[in-house]
Scaffold this motif. Structure first.
Motif, short mmCIF file in Angstrom:
data_model
loop_
_atom_site.label_atom_id
_atom_site.label_comp_id
_atom_site.label_asym_id
_atom_site.label_seq_id
_atom_site.Cartn_x
_atom_site.Cartn_y
_atom_site.Cartn_z
N ASP A 110 -86.21 130.24 16.82
CA ASP A 110 -86.06 131.59 17.35
C ASP A 110 -86.63 132.65 16.42
O ASP A 110 -86.27 133.83 16.51
CB ASP A 110 -84.59 131.89 17.64
CG ASP A 110 -83.72 131.80 16.39
OD1 ASP A 110 -84.22 131.31 15.35
OD2 ASP A 110 -82.54 132.20 16.45
N ALA A 111 -87.53 132.25 15.52
CA ALA A 111 -88.15 133.22 14.61
C ALA A 111 -88.90 134.27 15.42
O ALA A 111 -89.49 133.96 16.46
CB ALA A 111 -89.10 132.51 13.66
N PRO A 112 -88.89 135.53 14.97
CA PRO A 112 -89.57 136.59 15.73
C PRO A 112 -91.07 136.37 15.81
O PRO A 112 -91.66 135.61 15.02
CB PRO A 112 -89.24 137.86 14.93
CG PRO A 112 -88.86 137.37 13.57
CD PRO A 112 -88.23 136.03 13.76
N ALA A 113 -91.68 137.05 16.74
CA ALA A 113 -93.10 136.87 16.99
C ALA A 113 -93.96 137.25 15.80
O ALA A 113 -95.10 136.80 15.67
CB ALA A 113 -93.52 137.69 18.22
N THR A 114 -93.41 138.09 14.93
CA THR A 114 -94.18 138.51 13.75
C THR A 114 -94.31 137.42 12.70
O THR A 114 -95.09 137.55 11.76
CB THR A 114 -93.51 139.73 13.09
OG1 THR A 114 -92.15 139.40 12.77
CG2 THR A 114 -93.52 140.93 14.02
N THR A 115 -93.53 136.34 12.85
CA THR A 115 -93.55 135.27 11.85
C THR A 115 -94.93 134.63 11.77
O THR A 115 -95.60 134.41 12.79
CB THR A 115 -92.51 134.19 12.20
OG1 THR A 115 -91.22 134.81 12.24
CG2 THR A 115 -92.50 133.08 11.18
#
Length: 369
Positions: A234-239
């Motif tokens: 569930d890491a954010p899209a910015t990862t």
């Protein structure tokens, strides 16, 4: 020069490399050992061994930190030089993968926990000769206090002893005992996260180090038993979508990422932190006991390191260790903070490697020149 213009915690949480801060160093072997039977236990201690070489090292971590905080040393000795070294790292009771029982902690009890782990992994043989000189002990901060207790418990098993940024007792020096204790308590006193993290960084590292560009030597691709970054589903899209470790904007931002990853980790325990803090406050070794450590371990096997910019354990504590033990090798490093394992990493690793080589030579395991 100050930290007023550094990257914020919020910006760091959104940084593409946020989840890359803790490296995926895969141990050669690992486990959980029940210890302290008859000492209030059993309780479980999480441990890992990295590398398969003949030179056996145990790194003992300080207050409120996970064994992964040694990752720069674990990488260097246990992965990049895995055929030369075997590196044991463990979580002290109260933190990380170890149990967090509500009971009185002491540096001696944590040292006894470590002895049981050392025996379990085969670094010392409880039925072998008492003067085997089989293990190199490195302790930082509270880990240095635990290492002093190890030096009292198993002096003949110690090939070398490195006491880094630590104390024989938190004493009424300048800063005073209350200022030294307050520096630790301030790490968990409720406050805004920005102020808390910034204050923690300033106590551990020198300002000069924090504001410089990120200088970490991240693992090289193909390094033995090092995997790609582990990022949550569930890491954010910015990862970052990169398949390997990336750099941060500054040393401060790398610290913030590591600190926030730890604080978000369910294995971090405020209760365990407080119990470890009490153990630090009660640790005490007299001048006579320090001299006895020098006699028993051998001064030629002992290294003491301290930084003049250490705001966690002030430099008079390091000078007392040097004056009392009279180690063959000591450094008071101008401008260095509380964590040479990161702030002076290349120098620190080489200094330790040289110290280990000396300990091996003194133990008869290398040809004499």
């Amino acid at each position: 020069m100050d930290l007023s213009n550094v990257t914020t915690v919020e910006e760091t949480l959104k940084h593409p490399s946020f989840y890359d801060a803790t490296w995926n160093l895969q141990p050669t072997r690992s486990g959980h050992l029940p210890v302290a039977a008859g000492r209030g236990g059993p309780l479980s201690i999480g441990w890992e061994v990295h590398g398969e070489g003949p030179i056996q090292i145990v790194f003992v971590m300080g207050l409120g930190s996970f064994k992964s905080a040694w990752q720069r040393q674990t990488l260097y000795f246990g992965h990049e030089h895995y055929k030369e070294y075997s590196v044991l790292v463990l979580d002290n009771r109260g933190m990380g993968d170890s149990d967090k029982p509500l009971m009185r902690y002491s540096t001696k009890e944590m040292a006894l926990d470590a002895v049981e782990v050392l025996e379990h992994v085969g670094f010392i043989d409880p039925n072998g000769p008492a003067d085997s000189r089989s293990v190199h002990i490195v302790g930082v901060s509270m880990g240095g206090m635990i290492s002093q207790e190890l030096a009292c418990l198993i002096p003949g098993h110690i090939a070398s002893l490195s006491l880094c940024c630590t104390a024989s007792a938190i004493e009424n020096t300048s800063p005073t005992i209350w200022e030294n204790i307050a520096s630790r308590a301030a790490l968990i006193i409720p406050k805004g996260v920005e102020e808390s993290v910034r204050g923690t960084a300033g106590r551990i590292f020198s300002l000069d180090y924090l504001v410089k560009p990120d200088d970490a030597q991240v693992p090289a691709k193909g390094t033995h038993l090092v995997g790609p970054p582990v990022r949550p589903a569930d890491a954010p899209a910015t990862t970052s979508k990169a398949d390997w470790y990336q750099m941060f904007d500054s040393n401060y931002q790398r610290f913030v990422a590591q600190e926030m990853n730890k604080r978000k980790d369910p294995r971090f325990s405020t209760k365990g932190f407080l119990l470890q803090l009490i153990a630090c406050g009660w640790h005490h070794k007299s001048t006579e006991q320090l001299a006895a450590i020098g006699d028993a371990v051998g001064r030629e096997r002992i290294l003491v390191i301290h930084g003049t910019a250490d705001q966690m354990i002030s430099v008079p504590h390091g000078r007392k260790l040097i004056d009392s033990i009279k180690p063959a090798q000591s450094y008071i490093v101008e401008g260095m903070g509380h964590a040479p394992l990161a702030e002076r990493c290349a120098w620190y690793n080489q200094t330790l490697a040289d110290h280990f080589a000396n300990g091996e030579k003194l133990s008869g395991r290398t040809p004499k020149e």
